[in-house]
Design an enzyme around this catalytic site. Structure first.
Site, PDB file in Angstrom:
ATOM      1  N   CYS A   5     -12.062 -17.712   4.354  1.00 41.43           N
ATOM      2  CA  CYS A   5     -11.384 -16.269   4.856  1.00 41.43           C
ATOM      3  C   CYS A   5     -11.307 -15.421   3.681  1.00 41.43           C
ATOM      4  O   CYS A   5     -10.569 -14.786   3.905  1.00 41.43           O
ATOM      5  CB  CYS A   5     -10.069 -17.001   6.063  1.00 41.43           C
ATOM      6  SG  CYS A   5      -8.804 -17.874   5.186  1.00 41.43           S
TER       7      CYS A   5
ATOM      8  N   TYR B  68       0.780  -0.621   0.036  1.00 45.64           N
ATOM      9  CA  TYR B  68       0.011  -0.112  -0.358  1.00 45.64           C
ATOM     10  C   TYR B  68       0.790   1.494  -0.123  1.00 45.64           C
ATOM     11  O   TYR B  68       2.131   0.798   0.169  1.00 45.64           O
ATOM     12  CB  TYR B  68      -0.901   0.173   0.992  1.00 45.64           C
ATOM     13  CG  TYR B  68      -1.702  -0.767   0.952  1.00 45.64           C
ATOM     14  CD1 TYR B  68      -2.614  -1.184  -0.125  1.00 45.64           C
ATOM     15  CD2 TYR B  68      -2.372  -1.691   1.817  1.00 45.64           C
ATOM     16  CE1 TYR B  68      -3.631  -2.665  -0.145  1.00 45.64           C
ATOM     17  CE2 TYR B  68      -3.342  -2.929   1.840  1.00 45.64           C
ATOM     18  CZ  TYR B  68      -3.641  -3.096   0.319  1.00 45.64           C
ATOM     19  OH  TYR B  68      -4.503  -4.434   0.396  1.00 45.64           O
TER      20      TYR B  68
ATOM     21  N   CYS C  89      -7.099 -23.658  12.616  1.00 41.66           N
ATOM     22  CA  CYS C  89      -6.947 -22.726  11.253  1.00 41.66           C
ATOM     23  C   CYS C  89      -5.989 -23.889  10.455  1.00 41.66           C
ATOM     24  O   CYS C  89      -5.672 -23.962  10.840  1.00 41.66           O
ATOM     25  CB  CYS C  89      -6.166 -21.474  11.181  1.00 41.66           C
ATOM     26  SG  CYS C  89      -5.744 -21.158   9.278  1.00 41.66           S
TER      27      CYS C  89
END
Length: 641
Positions: A347, A171, A340
């Protein structure tokens, strides 16, 4: 045993109950206009009640041109404060603290999302988004720095305990930090100090506007995993600059959009794979460091803190899989943690049984994302529920029904539970699937499910149990060889189950998930494998990140893959095929032929039982799909019974 990870911690002025952090992950549970609604409050509040010391909200955009996705949370004006205040109030009813993650996408977005051309340090497109961004002027860079600071002020007014700057994953702050994307010649480009200036000025701006005691965490990718991208040496140096600017903690992640398989890694990547990067950064700074990256086991988390590789552990998808992970660790109920398993199913945005249910959830725990609506209440009237089939759907339905107070009898014809998820755990890197089956078995035993193995159900034996409800979760069976064959063939499930002998040279027919993972299993035994697929590509049913790592492994192992190729017949010596152009292709020299061409429903009891008792069909017995649908159907049915 878990004294280190359960010990109190501190980030800046904020005291935390333990070292468990829920990191920022997009949930898609906000409103369409980027505001906080009740659904997302319920989602985060469940993790706060579950004992996470710190919750960091999903990325929240500080400037409209930096918006990444439709429906992304926004904090571009004061109108968003009210909704966020409801969220922080809900979290503060517990002992948890909450930070808001501040984000700007830079070049990692598109004009059809923002309504304007993306902006970036330099006019170099992201290899994924591909749209050429406009290079920011120096004045515009300073304006965005102010917008980060203003967003932090709104966060503080909304009751957040601190903020995190999203300087990882490619980002805008990350774009400035990296020579991969920053080719500027002003004060925001060139050497490390200049490339870090955008980030350090954001930190200083927030501290100036919010006070020195308002914590600021900076999230950075230790490595970008792209050619020409930042590597750990620069990340370590940058961390020192961030600390000097006022950062109260460094959160060490990995990757950019162009290296997405590493940014959100599947089970193909080992647990805790990125801890080394956090440890490297920790050696260079005095502020706390947060480690992240497939940390999904309590002992792994404890060891990371004990060995001082990091000060906090961020449990991303593990927090999605079980919101009560920390509480269960504290209460020594680790076998009850919904694990998980790195499957990247719900997800990662894949919808469940309802195609409109696109928010984040979990294959193993479908209650995630439905915290405010899926409420498992005690049954008004206890019933006798007979479940036929001990695969994942049957097990999920069984323990949840028993938890509600029903008497549950589960009949499984084989000598073990798990259905096709058991052989699915056999290929390399798939062992964590067995943790899910172990979890379901633990919960069945806890709530008193009467499990009867080696018991093949018939209509008569089921009715002899005098059930009020029957659930048929009998799964599917592999398709038979669809072409003439003079040579015995075996199916992939039997190969993975250890029921089929393999020669040294194996041909696998079918390039879907089962075929590819069977090939990986075959070559792990020092055998040779070839895959034939009639479609244009293999692995079309796989998550792109899983496909990336799996194909990489197969290529390195020398597995030959023939696409656009269809098997016509099999003789003792030859596998006769035809390719897309109609050209005959004869393959020879194979010791074993393995079929991995799919399954069909196995449901022999429905017609016999449907007029005698309330009966439900779930999972592959209803329609062959993936485990995620079977488990969700089992959960939904348990809610209704």
């Amino acid at each position: 045993m878990f004294s280190n990870v359960l010990s109190k911690g501190k980030i800046g002025s904020v005291k935390l109950e333990n070292r468990f952090v829920m990191p920022a992950m997009g949930s898609h549970h906000g409103t369409e206009d980027g505001k906080v609604g009740q659904k997302i409050i319920d989602y985060y509040a469940a993790r706060a009640k579950g004992g996470f010391g710190l919750i960091i909200t999903e990325f929240t955009c500080v400037d409209l041109p930096g918006k990444a996705l439709p429906g992304q949370l926004m904090i571009t004006s004061d109108e968003y404060i009210e909704g966020f205040k409801k969220l922080t109030d809900a979290i503060h009813e517990t002992k948890s603290k909450i930070f808001l993650q501040l984000q700007h996408s830079g070049r990692q977005t598109n004009s059809y999302i923002t309504g304007t051309q993306p902006v970036a340090p330099s006019a170099i497109p992201c290899p994924v988004n591909k749209e050429i961004p406009r290079a920011l002027t120096t004045e515009e860079v300073y304006e965005i720095i102010e917008k980060f600071g203003d967003a932090a002020v709104r966060a503080k007014k909304a009751g957040f305990d601190g903020v995190e700057i999203h300087g990882a994953h490619g980002y805008l702050p990350a774009q400035f930090l990296s020579g991969y994307s920053n080719k500027r010649t002003d004060e925001f480009g060139g050497d490390l100090v200049n490339r870090a200036r955008f980030s350090t000025e954001i930190i200083k701006n927030i501290k100036k506007k919010c006070g020195s005691d308002f914590p600021v965490v900076f999230r950075i990718s230790g490595e970008e995993k792209v050619h020409g991208g930042r590597e750990i040496e620069e990340a370590v140096a940058i961390a020192k600059l961030l600390e000097a600017a006022g950062a109260d903690a460094i959160h060490v992640s990995l990757g950019v959009y162009a290296s997405m398989p590493w940014m959100v890694p599947p089970a193909n990547v080992k647990a805790g794979f990125n801890v080394w990067a956090a440890a490297a950064v920790k050696k260079s700074v005095n502020v706390p460091v947060i480690a992240v990256g497939r940390i999904n086991d309590p002992m792994l988390a404890e060891t990371i803190i004990e060995n001082e590789a990091a000060d906090f552990v961020a449990l991303g998808r593990a927090a999605i899989a079980d919101p009560e992970f920390p509480n269960k660790v504290k209460e020594n109920r680790i076998n009850e943690i919904s694990p998980c398993i790195g499957c990247l199913t719900r997800c990662n945005g894949e919808p469940g049984c309802d195609p409109n249910d696109k928010g984040v959830s979990c294959m193993v725990n479908p209650f995630t994302g439905h915290e405010g609506t899926w409420i498992l209440k005690p049954a008004e009237k206890a019933k006798r529920v007979v479940i036929v089939g001990g695969g994942p759907g049957g097990l999920e339905c069984a323990w949840l029904s028993a938890k509600k107070g029903h008497e549950v009898i589960l009949l499984e014809k084989s000598d073990r539970l798990g259905g096709q998820m058991t052989p699915a755990a056999v290929p390399p890197n798939k062992h964590e699937i067995s943790r899910a089956i172990g979890y379901y078995i633990t919960m069945c035993k806890k709530y008193g499910v009467d499990i009867r193995l080696n018991t093949e159900a018939t209509a008569e034996s089921v009715m002899a149990l005098e059930p009020d409800v029957v659930v048929l979760a009998t799964g599917g069976v592999p398709l038979d060889c669809p072409v003439p064959t003079e040579k015995p063939v075996v199916n992939a499930i039997d190969v993975l189950d250890g029921k089929a002998f393999l020669g040294d040279n194996v041909l696998i027919v079918g390039g879907g998930m089962v075929g590819l993972e069977t090939a990986e299993h075959v070559v792990s035994q020092n055998r040779k494998a070839t895959i034939i697929e009639m479609q244009a590509q293999v692995g079309s049913d796989l998550n792109p990140s899983i496909r990336y790592f799996l194909l990489k492994t197969l290529k390195e192992a020398g597995v030959e893959i023939l696409t656009d190729t269809k098997v016509e017949n099999i003789t003792e010596r030859t596998v006769a095929c035809v390719n897309l152009k109609g050209t005959a292709v004869d393959l020879e020299g194979f010791d074993t032929i393995v079929m991995a061409i799919g399954s069909v429903p196995y449901n022999p009891l429905y017609e016999e039982l449907k007029d005698k008792v309330e009966v439900h069909v779930i999972g592959d017995a209803k329609q062959v799909r993936k485990a995620v649908q079977a488990i969700e159907e089992g959960a939904r049915l348990a809610l209704e019974i």
